[in-house]
Scaffold this motif. Structure first.
Motif, short mmCIF file in Angstrom:
data_model
loop_
_atom_site.label_atom_id
_atom_site.label_comp_id
_atom_site.label_asym_id
_atom_site.label_seq_id
_atom_site.Cartn_x
_atom_site.Cartn_y
_atom_site.Cartn_z
N SER A 56 0.84 -1.19 0.00
CA SER A 56 0.00 0.00 0.00
C SER A 56 0.87 1.24 0.00
O SER A 56 1.84 1.34 0.75
N GLY A 57 0.55 2.19 -0.85
CA GLY A 57 1.33 3.40 -0.95
C GLY A 57 2.34 3.35 -2.07
O GLY A 57 2.78 4.38 -2.57
N ALA A 58 2.73 2.14 -2.49
CA ALA A 58 3.71 2.00 -3.56
C ALA A 58 3.06 1.60 -4.87
O ALA A 58 3.62 1.81 -5.94
N ALA A 59 1.87 1.01 -4.82
CA ALA A 59 1.21 0.56 -6.03
C ALA A 59 0.62 1.73 -6.80
O ALA A 59 0.28 2.77 -6.24
N THR A 60 0.51 1.55 -8.11
CA THR A 60 -0.11 2.55 -8.98
C THR A 60 -1.34 1.95 -9.63
O THR A 60 -1.32 0.83 -10.13
N LEU A 61 -2.43 2.71 -9.60
CA LEU A 61 -3.67 2.32 -10.26
C LEU A 61 -4.00 3.35 -11.33
O LEU A 61 -3.52 4.49 -11.28
N ALA A 62 -4.83 2.94 -12.29
CA ALA A 62 -5.40 3.87 -13.26
C ALA A 62 -6.90 3.70 -13.22
O ALA A 62 -7.40 2.58 -13.17
N CYS A 63 -7.63 4.80 -13.23
CA CYS A 63 -9.09 4.74 -13.13
C CYS A 63 -9.72 5.85 -13.95
O CYS A 63 -9.24 7.00 -13.93
N TYR A 64 -10.79 5.52 -14.67
CA TYR A 64 -11.49 6.53 -15.44
C TYR A 64 -12.23 7.50 -14.53
O TYR A 64 -12.57 7.19 -13.39
N GLN A 136 2.84 1.94 -15.84
CA GLN A 136 3.12 2.02 -14.41
C GLN A 136 2.00 1.40 -13.58
O GLN A 136 2.20 1.10 -12.40
N ALA A 137 0.82 1.23 -14.19
CA ALA A 137 -0.36 0.81 -13.43
C ALA A 137 -0.33 -0.68 -13.13
O ALA A 137 -0.10 -1.51 -14.03
N ASP A 138 -0.60 -1.03 -11.87
CA ASP A 138 -0.71 -2.43 -11.46
C ASP A 138 -2.12 -2.96 -11.67
O ASP A 138 -2.32 -4.17 -11.79
N VAL A 139 -3.11 -2.06 -11.71
CA VAL A 139 -4.51 -2.39 -11.97
C VAL A 139 -5.10 -1.24 -12.76
O VAL A 139 -4.79 -0.07 -12.49
N VAL A 140 -5.96 -1.56 -13.73
CA VAL A 140 -6.63 -0.54 -14.53
C VAL A 140 -8.14 -0.69 -14.37
O VAL A 140 -8.68 -1.79 -14.52
N ILE A 141 -8.82 0.41 -14.05
CA ILE A 141 -10.28 0.43 -13.97
C ILE A 141 -10.78 1.22 -15.16
O ILE A 141 -10.54 2.42 -15.27
N ALA A 142 -11.47 0.53 -16.08
CA ALA A 142 -11.86 1.11 -17.36
C ALA A 142 -13.36 1.34 -17.42
O ALA A 142 -14.14 0.63 -16.79
N ALA A 143 -13.77 2.29 -18.23
CA ALA A 143 -15.19 2.54 -18.47
C ALA A 143 -15.72 1.52 -19.48
O ALA A 143 -14.98 1.02 -20.33
N ALA A 144 -17.01 1.24 -19.39
CA ALA A 144 -17.66 0.33 -20.35
C ALA A 144 -19.15 0.58 -20.33
O ALA A 144 -19.71 1.02 -19.32
N LEU A 145 -19.81 0.28 -21.44
CA LEU A 145 -21.27 0.26 -21.48
C LEU A 145 -21.79 -1.11 -21.10
O LEU A 145 -22.84 -1.24 -20.48
#
Length: 222
Positions: A56-64, A136-145
């Protein structure tokens, strides 16, 4: 023997129109209640996916960043940023006033640092880091229909996330946020990128694409 004609498969355009109409019909109270339930599931899933892989604190996420009517992320990104380094899409024009030709990302520095952007999507005020920043992202949260348990995803039609996900590391799972009635197999085209987890207000679903070599896994049930 007389064969019955096969039922017509809805086109991508028809599916998009159907889902947009349903989203528009939902009240703000319904949306808010579902966002709260979904956020709790996302936070639990992300924590489990990263357990043992990044502290925690070191991980990188990406989120829409959500536009009105979409599964909301404006509260979610605030919670994620308390624990992780967070990248968010930068969609606005560049410093020369031109629309960005390729996906771009910026660091999330708080909701007070978001400005009105294109298509009603909030935009980070900070500098763009380029499309390759998604590596850099360890997890990606993407948009979708909509998205299916087979890993198929249907976006809004601009192709932004499909182009952006080309920069994703192979071991970084992609999560999409949906309403309950949006879990459905989506007709795919060659450029479409698969997803690994579907999160609705009441379900966390692991897709059949989630066990690819090097893919992070979690045991969260439905």
């Amino acid at each position: 023997m007389i064969q019955q004609p096969r039922a017509a498969v809805p086109t991508r355009g028809l599916i998009r129109a159907e889902i947009r109409a349903r989203r528009t019909s939902r009240s703000l109270a319904e949306q808010h209640a579902d966002d709260q339930l979904r956020d709790a599931r996302v936070l639990a899933l992300v924590s489990e996916l990263l357990d043992g892989h990044a502290s925690s604190g070191a991980a990188t996420l990406a989120c829409y960043l959500s536009r009105p009517g979409e599964p909301g992320t404006l509260d979610l990104v605030g919670e994620l940023a308390e624990h992780y380094r967070l990248l968010v899409p930068k969609l606005s024009v560049d410093k020369n006033g031109r629309r960005r030709p390729a996906p771009d990302w910026a660091l999330f520095e708080g909701t007070d640092q978001l400005v009105p952007g294109v298509f009603g999507i909030p935009d980070p005020a900070g500098l763009g880091l380029g499309g390759a920043a998604l590596r850099q992202a360890d997890v990606v949260i993407a948009a979708a229909l909509c998205a299916g348990v087979d890993g198929s995803r249907l976006g809004t039609g601009g192709g932004w996330f499909d182009r952006a996900l080309l920069h994703r590391r192979a071991d970084a799972p992609v999560i999409v946020l949906l309403n309950e009635d949006e879990v459905r197999q989506a007709p795919q085209e060659p450029h479409d990128q698969p997803v690994h987890w579907l999160v609705t207000p009441h379900r966390t679903i692991k897709t059949t694409c989630a066990d690819q070599p090097g893919q992070l896994t979690a045991t969260t049930g439905s």
